[in-house]
Design an enzyme around this catalytic site. Structure first.
Site, short mmCIF file in Angstrom:
data_model
loop_
_atom_site.label_atom_id
_atom_site.label_comp_id
_atom_site.label_asym_id
_atom_site.label_seq_id
_atom_site.Cartn_x
_atom_site.Cartn_y
_atom_site.Cartn_z
N CYS A 91 43.61 29.29 69.64
CA CYS A 91 43.33 27.86 69.79
C CYS A 91 43.07 27.20 68.43
O CYS A 91 42.14 27.58 67.71
CB CYS A 91 42.13 27.68 70.72
SG CYS A 91 41.48 26.00 70.76
N GLY A 92 43.89 26.20 68.09
CA GLY A 92 43.70 25.50 66.82
C GLY A 92 42.40 24.73 66.74
O GLY A 92 41.74 24.71 65.70
N HIS A 93 42.00 24.07 67.84
CA HIS A 93 40.73 23.33 67.84
C HIS A 93 39.56 24.28 67.61
O HIS A 93 38.59 23.93 66.92
CB HIS A 93 40.56 22.61 69.18
CG HIS A 93 41.58 21.55 69.43
ND1 HIS A 93 41.70 20.43 68.64
CD2 HIS A 93 42.55 21.44 70.38
CE1 HIS A 93 42.68 19.66 69.09
NE2 HIS A 93 43.21 20.26 70.15
N CYS A 94 39.64 25.48 68.18
CA CYS A 94 38.57 26.46 68.01
C CYS A 94 38.46 26.90 66.55
O CYS A 94 37.36 27.05 66.01
CB CYS A 94 38.82 27.68 68.90
SG CYS A 94 38.94 27.31 70.66
#
Length: 223
Positions: free
Chosen positions: A54-57
């Site tokens: 996950c990029g947001h993570c």
């Protein structure tokens, strides 16, 4: 000079050890450490559910680490759970997207939906959670639920192999493995020894002949 360098390195090492770190939770230690459903003795827990891809993570990770350091002297524990590796926890807490943050306090669970920075995280655990909906923390999954979740995880891991370029090789490997296992089982299983019929004794043979309608001496019985 060497002594000074050694002392500086020692101080830096102690500082690193003293720095708070994000607690890594998984299916094996979650309930023991958080006591989420009882809220008994381990304090409050701010938990991030994430996925490694996950990029947001990934972008939020530095702020989450800094938040853990900021909470070092407080009653709040900062933790993270890899939801892709702990599907039972993701199912238990209804995780649908990443990252998802849950705050556990005295047997209640609060969903965090604010900004992803240290100040916002801190404000939430220090009283902001009161504006969020409080629900009872879900109980731990049963043994059968864990088995079902684990089987689903295995199926997800196998599915790409069945669709990839090496799917034929993978299927052939499974068939070959089953065949070899069956072959070894048959070879190692002892075959039953043939039963030998015992030779009847003369007394038994005489009795048998007598029952067939002949006298013991071979003459027909008189009626």
């Amino acid at each position: 000079m060497m002594l000074r360098t050694f002392l500086l390195a020692s101080c830096a090492g102690l500082a690193a050890l003293a720095r708070a770190e994000v607690v890594v939770l998984d299916s094996g230690n979650f309930e023991h450490l958080t006591q989420a459903t009882t809220g008994a003795t381990t304090g409050d827990w701010m938990v991030k559910f994430y996925a490694p891809w996950c990029g947001h993570c990934k972008r939020m990770a530095p702020a989450w680490d800094s938040f853990a350091e900021a909470m070092e002297e407080s009653y709040v524990n900062v933790a993270k759970v890899d939801a892709t590796a702990n599907r039972d926890l993701a199912k238990r807490f209804g995780i649908k997207g990443f990252p998802t943050i849950k705050f556990f306090k005295q047997g209640k669970m609060y969903s965090y939906k604010g900004k992803r920075d240290v100040e916002s995280f801190t404000a939430f655990v220090e009283g902001g959670y009161l504006t969020a909906e409080a629900v009872d923390a879900p109980s731990a999954m049963s043994f059968m639920d864990k088995i079902t979740s684990r089987l689903g995880q295995i199926a997800d891991n196998v599915q790409p192999l069945l669709k990839g370029e090496n799917s034929t090789v993978f299927i052939f490997g499974i068939v070959l493995g089953v065949f070899l296992t069956s072959f070894v089982f048959v070879m190692l299983t002892p075959s039953p020894s043939p039963t030998r019929r015992s030779k009847p004794s003369s007394r038994t043979a005489a009795a048998t002949e007598d029952d067939d309608g002949d006298d013991v001496d071979g003459h027909p019985k008189s009626s």
